[in-house]
Structure formats: structure tokens, C-alpha cells
Scaffold this motif. Structure first.
Motif, PDB file in Angstrom:
ATOM      1  N   UNK B 218       2.064 -25.469 -12.393  1.00  0.00           N
ATOM      2  CA  UNK B 218       1.669 -25.281 -13.795  1.00  0.00           C
ATOM      3  C   UNK B 218       2.879 -25.530 -14.681  1.00  0.00           C
ATOM      4  N   UNK B 219       2.670 -26.325 -15.691  1.00  0.00           N
ATOM      5  CA  UNK B 219       3.750 -26.536 -16.656  1.00  0.00           C
ATOM      6  C   UNK B 219       3.243 -26.164 -18.045  1.00  0.00           C
ATOM      7  N   UNK B 220       4.178 -25.966 -18.934  1.00  0.00           N
ATOM      8  CA  UNK B 220       3.810 -25.623 -20.302  1.00  0.00           C
ATOM      9  C   UNK B 220       4.239 -26.795 -21.186  1.00  0.00           C
ATOM     10  N   UNK B 261       8.915 -34.202 -11.649  1.00  0.00           N
ATOM     11  CA  UNK B 261       7.881 -35.212 -11.371  1.00  0.00           C
ATOM     12  C   UNK B 261       8.619 -36.514 -11.110  1.00  0.00           C
ATOM     13  N   UNK B 262       8.255 -37.210 -10.027  1.00  0.00           N
ATOM     14  CA  UNK B 262       9.037 -38.391  -9.639  1.00  0.00           C
ATOM     15  C   UNK B 262       8.118 -39.533  -9.207  1.00  0.00           C
ATOM     16  N   UNK B 311      11.372 -30.084 -24.124  1.00  0.00           N
ATOM     17  CA  UNK B 311      12.429 -29.249 -23.551  1.00  0.00           C
ATOM     18  C   UNK B 311      12.828 -29.705 -22.161  1.00  0.00           C
ATOM     19  N   UNK B 312      12.450 -30.917 -21.790  1.00  0.00           N
ATOM     20  CA  UNK B 312      12.776 -31.411 -20.453  1.00  0.00           C
ATOM     21  C   UNK B 312      13.813 -32.514 -20.472  1.00  0.00           C
ATOM     22  N   UNK B 328      11.056 -37.009 -14.337  1.00  0.00           N
ATOM     23  CA  UNK B 328      11.271 -36.106 -15.481  1.00  0.00           C
ATOM     24  C   UNK B 328      11.175 -34.673 -15.008  1.00  0.00           C
ATOM     25  N   UNK B 329      11.885 -33.812 -15.704  1.00  0.00           N
ATOM     26  CA  UNK B 329      11.920 -32.390 -15.359  1.00  0.00           C
ATOM     27  C   UNK B 329      11.328 -31.618 -16.526  1.00  0.00           C
TER      28      UNK B 329
END
Lengths: 109, 334
Positions: B218-220, B261-262, B311-312, B328-329
Motif C-alpha cells: 500500500x502506498x499513499x 517499484x522497478x 515525496x519520492x 521509483x521509491x
């Protein structure tokens, strides 16, 4: 475009990139080549240049059919030996089919 | 300094001071900061600002040379002062030339972009036009009316995506990119997009595999915007896999809890000389150059802006002829 040509009775050989297109032109010796300029691997100008350099393909008429419309693009394509330059968005299917027919008739004479 | 101007022979020095004052007043009157902001360049890349600095330095140089020459009898000291100031002028001149180069480069990229973009918009438009021609003509031995309508629908979607990209670039430039973050599953979103791209990938002779890592992903973030980021990265990976191959996508959780994510492809890779420019607006790799692929040169710029604002972080590693990995992170909601 392909469907319209097929329904008019033409036989089509499709090539998805410049390299395949060149190889197909050499092997199949078509009556006419419809060439886009934005192509993977080899762009349309490169393909056109090589077609016109090769004695085996230099007499095949080439209609450039593209959506690029810079004056340099038109000039370059015609100077490389394109028979005519058509911008897809500016023509109806019928107009393009008419042009193809005229080029073929003229070439046969 | 005012003592110097009391002497009549220093009248011209006073004039120099007046010119200096005029130059600074001129800069205030034209509001340099605003002018440079309009060009969307920093002060030290803004020709107007650099021109002013050069003017000020020239006037100061003349004043200092005069003062030095009148105070010291040794010509060496005056020569040295002139030499130092000339070196400074040379450096500033170099900055100005570079600033103009930047402006010229931006203008060239923009022209290229307009040419590409008009092609991107025209292609679906002419496809729609010709499909409609076929439909209006009636019977086709090749396709059913439904098939033509489906193609029209796809081309319409393609055009909407191009226009949306243009609008997004505009929003980013105007600092008007408003994100609406919410919690969602990055894994589900990724799988959905990969599924949608299956036939597109097959056309390029490419297979896309998702490697399952962490379960709770889960990401925000703004889901719609993140969808665009993933679509751009996946689309690039497919288009640059000119000889087919495999693409793998995976999601992992870092030790600090952030989600990575890659996407890795086996495509052409990015020439090392061009890697530092890859996220620039309108930039297209020389491999891609106008005639190779259909990209417009804004996808990675948009992706970077969205990830940064979420914010990544975003980055890549690439080896020419071997392939690239983009990642990306994203932070997770605590």
C-alpha cells in the motif's frame, strides 16, 4: 489504408520497420511503395535513399505517406527521389487511392 | 570614494559612477527577476541579468583601472589590475554565451517537440478519418463495422493521452500540479496496467512479467498520476525493446519501509553521454531521434515531477545495447 487497398483488389506486402521494408522491396519488387517517414530501425529517409541507390529498386515509384509536414521534410523526400509526398491528415482515403492509381498508371506507361 | 570626485580631473570618474547608477536603476525598472522567471531560467542563466552584470563590471573595471593608475606610479600594478578584470570579464562573457546556448537549445528542443507532437496528434486523427471513410463507404471485405469503431476508439484514447500529457507539462511548468493522495495497492495497479499493455507488448515481441515481492504494498499517493508514471515507464521499456525480449517489473519494500517499484528491459539502453539529460523536458535520446519511436519527449519529465511531488525519488541505470532499469521509491503512510 491497408483495408481500402485490399478492397480495391491490390495485393499488399506490409513491413513494420525500415529494415524489413527494404528487404521486402528487394525481394518482392512491388509496383509501388507507400513509405512512412517515422519508422523503427531505419527511418523513411534512409529507406528512400537506399531504395533509390540500388539499381534493383530505383525505378519503383515511392509515395511518401506521412504526418510530418516540415518544408525540409518534403524537400528532402522529393530530392531523394520520392514520386510524391502526401500528408495523411490532409487527404481522404479516396484521394489517396486516386493518387496511388494515377502513379501506377503513369508508371506503367 | 566621494573624495575622489572633488578633484576636477576626476569628473569623468563621477560620470562612470552615474552610468553605474543608471545601469542598476535600469535593471530595477525592467524587473529582472520577473523577466528571468518568464524565461523559466535561473538568474545565472538569464541573458538579461548576465548582461547587466557584465555592464557593471565593465564600468567598475574602468573606474578601478583609473584609480589604480592615478594612485600608483608603477605601470605593472595598473596592468595587473586590468589583467584581473579582463579575466573576470572573460568568465562573465563565457557565462552569457552559455546562457544563450541554453536558450537556443531550449528553442530547438521545443521546435522538435512541436513537430513530434503535431505528428502524434495527427496520426490518430488521420487514422480516425480514414476509418470513418471506410465505414461511410459501407461494406468492407476485411473488417466489420465494429472493428473499425474499436480502432476509432483506440485512436481517440491515444489522442486524449497526448493532449493530457501536454496539459500536464503545462501544469508542472506553472507549479500547478495538484495531487490527490490516497492509500491504494501499488501491486494491484501495476498488474492492471501490465494486463492492459499485453497486446501492445506482443506487437513489439516483448513479454512483460511481474515478480511478486512484498504482499502489503500500500502506498499513499495520487493513484491516477501514479498510473501515468507506470504507463510512461512501461511504454518506454516496450518501445525501446526494438529486438523484442523480456521486461520484468517488481515491487519491494526497503529496510526503511519505503516501497521501490522497478522495471528492467533488455532494450537498446541509453547512450552514456545522454543519460544526464534523460529527465529533461522535450529531451529524446539520439536513438529515439524523431524517426525511431513514437515518444514525445515529455513522459520521463512528467514521471519525475509526479514522483518528486509525491515525496519520492526516481532514477535509472542503463547500459547501451543491454537494457535499462528504471525505478521509483515512494513513502508509505504511517
Amino acid at each position: 489504408m491497408g483495408d481500402a487497398l485490399t478492397s480495391k483488389g491490390y495485393t499488399l506486402i506490409k513491413a513494420l520497420d525500415g529494415e524489413i521494408g527494404l528487404a521486402a522491396a528487394l525481394k518482392e519488387q512491388p509496383d509501388l511503395i507507400l513509405l512512412d517517414l517515422i519508422l523503427p530501425k531505419k527511418n523513411g529517409f534512409e529507406v528512400l535513399g537506399e531504395l533509390k541507390k540500388d539499381p534493383a529498386t530505383k525505378n519503383i515509384p515511392v509515395i511518401v505517406l506521412t504526418n510530418l509536414e516540415g518544408s525540409n521534410d518534403v524537400e528532402q523526400a522529393l530530392s531523394l527521389g520520392a514520386t510524391t509526398y502526401l500528408v495523411k491528415a490532409n487527404y481522404n482515403l479516396e484521394d489517396v487511392l486516386g493518387k496511388i492509381e494515377r502513379v501506377l498508371n503513369h508508371h506503367e506507361k | 570614494m566621494m573624495d575622489l570626485f572633488k578633484s576636477s580631473k576626476d569628473k569623468w570618474l563621477c560620470q562612470c559612477y552615474t552610468y553605474l547608477y543608471m545601469a542598476l536603476s535600469w535593471s530595477q525598472s525592467i524587473n529582472l527577476k520577473k523577466v528571468c522567471a518568464e524565461y523559466r531560467v535561473g538568474l545565472w542563466q538569464c541573458p538579461q541579468f548576465l548582461f547587466l552584470i557584465m555592464g557593471v563590471i565593465i564600468i567598475l573595471a574602468i573606474m578601478v583601472t583609473y584609480i589604480v593608475a592615478s594612485r600608483y606610479e608603477e605601470p605593472e600594478i595598473a596592468s595587473l589590475a586590468v589583467l584581473v578584470l579582463t579575466a573576470i570579464l572573460f568568465a562573465i562573457g563565457n557565462l552569457i554565451v552559455r546562457a544563450f546556448e541554453q536558450v537556443a537549445l531550449a528553442s530547438k528542443s521545443k521546435s522538435e517537440f512541436i513537430s513530434i507532437m503535431s505528428h502524434q496528434l495527427r496520426s490518430p486523427l488521420s487514422a480516425i478519418k480514414w476509418q470513418l471513410n471506410m465505414l461511410l463507404q459501407g461494406q468492407s471485405p476485411v473488417n466489420t463495422p465494429r472493428e473499425y469503431l474499436e480502432t476509432i476508439m483506440q485512436q481517440n484514447e491515444r489522442m486524449i493521452r497526448s493532449v493530457n500529457d501536454l496539459l500536464e507539462v503545462n501544469r508542472i511548468e506553472d507549479n500547478d500540479l495538484i495531487l490527490r493522495p490516497a492509500e491504494f495497492s501499488l501491486k494491484e495497479l501495476t498488474l492492471k496496467i501490465i494486463n492492459e499493455y499485453t497486446s501492445y507488448a506482443s506487437a513489439y515481441n516483448v513479454s512483460v512479467a511481474f515478480k511478486d515481492g512484498e504482499n502489503s504494498m500500500k502506498v499513499f499517493a495520487d493513484e491516477e498520476r501514479l498510473r501515468r508514471v507506470i504507463e510512461h515507464l512501461l511504454d518506454n521499456a516496450i518501445r525501446y525493446s526494438t529486438n523484442g525480449g523480456n521486461i520484468s517489473v517488481n515491487i519491494e519494500k526497503q529496510n526503511d519501509g519505503k516501497i521501490v517499484w522497478k522495471i528492467t528491459d533488455e532494450g537498446r539502453g541509453i547512450p552514456s553521454a545522454e543519460q544526464r539529460r534523460i529527465f529533461e523536458k522535450y529531451f529524446r535520446s539520439s536513438d529515439a531521434a524523431r524517426f525511431q519511436t513514437a515518444g514525445s519527449g515529455v513522459g520521463l519529465f512528467i514521471a519525475k515531477s509526479i514522483i518528486k511531488q509525491s515525496g519520492g525519488e526516481i532514477g535509472f541505470s542503463s547500459q547501451e545495447s543491454k537494457g535499462s532499469t528504471f525505478w521509483f521509491v515512494l513513502p508509505v503512510k504511517i
